[in-house]
Scaffold this active site. Structure first.
Site, PDB file in Angstrom:
ATOM      1  N   ASP A 230       0.829  -1.208   0.000  1.00 47.18           N
ATOM      2  CA  ASP A 230       0.000   0.000   0.000  1.00 47.18           C
ATOM      3  C   ASP A 230       0.867   1.263   0.000  1.00 47.18           C
ATOM      4  O   ASP A 230       1.879   1.333   0.711  1.00 47.18           O
ATOM      5  CB  ASP A 230      -0.861  -0.033   1.275  1.00 47.18           C
ATOM      6  N   GLU A 290       1.421  -0.449  -5.041  1.00 43.90           N
ATOM      7  CA  GLU A 290       0.439   0.598  -5.348  1.00 43.90           C
ATOM      8  C   GLU A 290       1.250   1.819  -5.762  1.00 43.90           C
ATOM      9  O   GLU A 290       1.609   2.667  -4.952  1.00 43.90           O
ATOM     10  CB  GLU A 290      -0.432   0.926  -4.138  1.00 43.90           C
TER      11      GLU A 290
HETATM   12  C1  NOJ Z   1      -4.407   3.123  -0.698  1.00 36.17           C
HETATM   13  C2  NOJ Z   1      -5.560   2.203  -0.484  1.00 36.17           C
HETATM   14  O1  NOJ Z   1      -5.853   1.552  -1.694  1.00 36.17           O
HETATM   15  C3  NOJ Z   1      -6.691   3.060   0.026  1.00 36.17           C
HETATM   16  O2  NOJ Z   1      -7.910   2.364   0.042  1.00 36.17           O
HETATM   17  C4  NOJ Z   1      -6.315   3.565   1.390  1.00 36.17           C
HETATM   18  O3  NOJ Z   1      -7.317   4.447   1.840  1.00 36.17           O
HETATM   19  C5  NOJ Z   1      -4.985   4.315   1.356  1.00 36.17           C
HETATM   20  N1  NOJ Z   1      -3.985   3.655   0.576  1.00 36.17           N
HETATM   21  C6  NOJ Z   1      -4.432   4.466   2.744  1.00 36.17           C
HETATM   22  O4  NOJ Z   1      -3.955   3.244   3.220  1.00 36.17           O
END
Ligand code: NOJ
Length: 568
Positions: A230, A290
């Site tokens: 993430d 991500e």
């Molecule tokens: C990216 C995640 O996909 C999202 O859903 C989340 O709110 C943020 N990172 C914070 O962790």
């Protein structure tokens, strides 16, 4: 005899040294490709996938009960968004214990059962690791905030303000407001790139580094095949906390836009990625990032200079294309091809309006969904699907602020409506609650569930679901689609995005009419090394018979696709 004994001894020692878990099926093919290069990944948002106990929220037993479905669809690995204990302020992205399962989703035993069952279905489990921040209820943070001298104080980022009511600098949170929250107990501010309930860990502290990698090891040992990481670009901040330069305009929450040069994409991120990769390699695991980027060059950095960082940094750029149009899609794919990395395609996820809604416009939505599926299953790279995409689930956005669950939407309404719309329950049937739960679903069921659901679409040979099954099967069967080179065809055509995938033995043409009008296109296949243009075999067409004439002409309905074997 002696030799045999020594040999078996060596084998035994080697087996004992091989870590348990995801390493077993780590075979590299002739092209040097690992399993994940050819796999189809599928994102499961566990709250919304399948509810086994009627509490209105999905769970691990629910996921286990759908493995037959996922195997039949052709999925090789599922990425489950965070299912760890969490106050659920950010629906799991606020983790309060990295080494357990939230009781709402089940138990560690349920997790082990799921991993074992998935293995029988040849499906690997990828977990979602949240390295940037914990929940404010994590024991580390509770200790850290208890006093300025607590041994965990430096596990998070604490600073004095600039004066009464003045945070340490001008950084604003992506979820609205300052990134700094004052803690009255010690009179200092702590930093959070996301909600105040998600304090950022201090990755400059080696103890944090070690503790987090140990958490990853915990899951590798339990058999996970990798992690989706993430928010990787937010791991580090400028130690001097320099103000970010301001940009014109305001964000959706009413704060000045800024150029986040001091709290995003700092070079130190790559050191951590390399360390995580070393650990992943011990277990034959894959790391998916991500990785939000502006362009392909930035994306490329995440593979690492020596391919020693993320194997699968997600290309999230296609999700920012708000309409279908051949030229920008073609251009983007060319840039990816020139960059030389192994692309990782995403068209929807739990933070982004579903592709069915984003690219649909009303009249041709199902055709468009089929086109999108064909495109990213047939390009060179690995696709990551989002649950429900395969049945054409649409966004079901809240209409009133009081219905919003996502705090981002409650805070930013009406300019920012939050992410509930793309997180609605999976549509399994046309029955009560779309077959998702026997209770009250935590979010309302999407409005198209009567027609767009697994049961109905399974029975319809022309459904989006059956098209997904078909294109995934083709990907698996045809080596030209798995490993073949990519050649753009008719690179100036404003309507039809066409390409050839060829492995030297077979050539497969994929033509996608990205326009709302019928097209008749004469394909010039010479650049792809194909002399005889006529289709040898039409493998898929959503446009009549899809045949390609001897002179290379193909006729295509609006938003249709043709996939055909061509050449000698
Ligand atoms: C990216 C995640 O996909 C999202 O859903 C989340 O709110 C943020 N990172 C914070 O962790």
């Amino acid at each position: 005899m002696l030799k045999a004994l020594i040999l078996s001894g060596v084998i035994l020692i080697m087996c004992a040294l091989t870590p348990l878990g995801g390493a077993q099926q780590n075979k590299v093919d002739e092209q040097g490709h690992e399993w994940y290069h050819h796999a189809v990944f599928y994102e499961v948002y566990p709250r919304s996938f399948a509810d086994s106990n009627g509490d209105g929220v999905g769970d691990l037993k629910g996921i286990t009960s759908k493995l037959d479905y996922l195997e039949h669809l052709g999925v090789d690995a599922i990425w489950i968004t965070p299912c760890f204990p969490s106050p659920q302020v950010d629906f799991g992205y606020d983790v309060s214990d990295y080494e357990a399962i939230d009781p709402m989703y089940g138990t560690l035993a349920d997790f082990d059962t799921m991993v074992a069952a998935a293995k029988k279905h040849n499906i690997k489990i990828i977990l979602d690791f949240v390295p940037n921040h914990t929940s404010d209820q994590h024991k580390w943070f509770l200790e850290s905030k208890s006093s300025k001298t607590n041994p965990k104080r430096d596990w998070y980022i604490w600073r004095d303000g600039k004066g009464p009511g003045k945070p340490p600098n001008n950084w604003t949170s992506t979820f609205g407001g300052s990134t700094w929250t004052l803690d009255p107990t010690t009179g200092q501010y702590y930093y959070h790139y996301f909600y105040a309930q998600q304090p950022d860990l201090n990755w400059r502290n080696p103890e944090v580094h070690k503790a987090m990698l140990d958490c990853m090891r915990f899951w590798y040992k339990r058999g996970v095949a990798g992690f989706r990481l993430d928010a990787v670009d937010t791991l580090f901040e400028d130690p001097d906390l320099k103000d970010n330069p301001l940009l014109p305009g305001k964000d959706k929450f009413g704060f000045s836009n800024e150029n986040e040069i001091y709290n995003k994409k700092l070079p130190e991120v790559h050191d951590v990625m390399r360390d995580m990769r070393k650990l992943a390699d011990e277990y034959g695991a894959v790391l998916i990032g991500e990785t939000w980027t502006q362009n392909v060059a930035q994306l490329n950095e995440y593979y690492g200079d020596h391919n020693d960082e993320l194997q699968m940094p997600m290309d999230l750029m296609l999700t920012q294309f708000h309409a279908l149009a051949a030229p920008p899609f073609r251009e983007h794919i060319s840039a990816l091809e020139d960059a030389g990395g192994w692309p990782v395609f995403v068209i929807s996820n739990h933070d982004i309006t579903r592709s069915y809604t984003r690219w649909g416009g009303g009249a041709h939505d199902d055709q468009i969904a089929k086109l999108a599926a064909t495109m990213y299953m047939m390009l060179r790279g690995t696709p990551i699907m989002y649950y429900g995409e395969e049945i054409g689930m649409a966004n079901n956005d809240p209409k009133r602020k009081e219905d919003v669950q996502d705090p981002q939407g409650r805070r930013g309404w009406p300019k920012e409506i939050g992410r509930d719309g793309e997180r609605t329950p999976m549509q399994w049937t046309d029955g009560a609650n779309a077959g998702f739960t026997s209770g009250k679903p935590w979010l309302p069921i999407g409005s198209n569930y009567k027609t767009h659901n697994v049961a109905t679409e399974t029975a319809d040979p022309n459904s989006i679901l059956n098209l997904y099954r078909r294109v995934i099967a083709l990907r698996r069967e045809e080596s030209a689609l798995r490993d073949g080179k990519y050649f753009a065809v008719n690179p100036r055509d404003p309507n039809v995005f066409a390409f050839v995938r060829t492995d030297g033995r077979e050539s497969i043409l994929v033509a996608l009419n990205m326009s709302a009008s019928a097209q008749s296109v004469k394909l010039d296949l010479k650049a792809a090394g194909v002399v005889a243009a006529a289709s040898k075999k039409v493998m898929l067409s959503t446009s009549g018979d899809g045949a390609i004439a001897a002179d290379g002409t193909v006729k295509m309905e609006p938003y249709s696709v043709v996939v055909a074997k061509i050449g000698q």
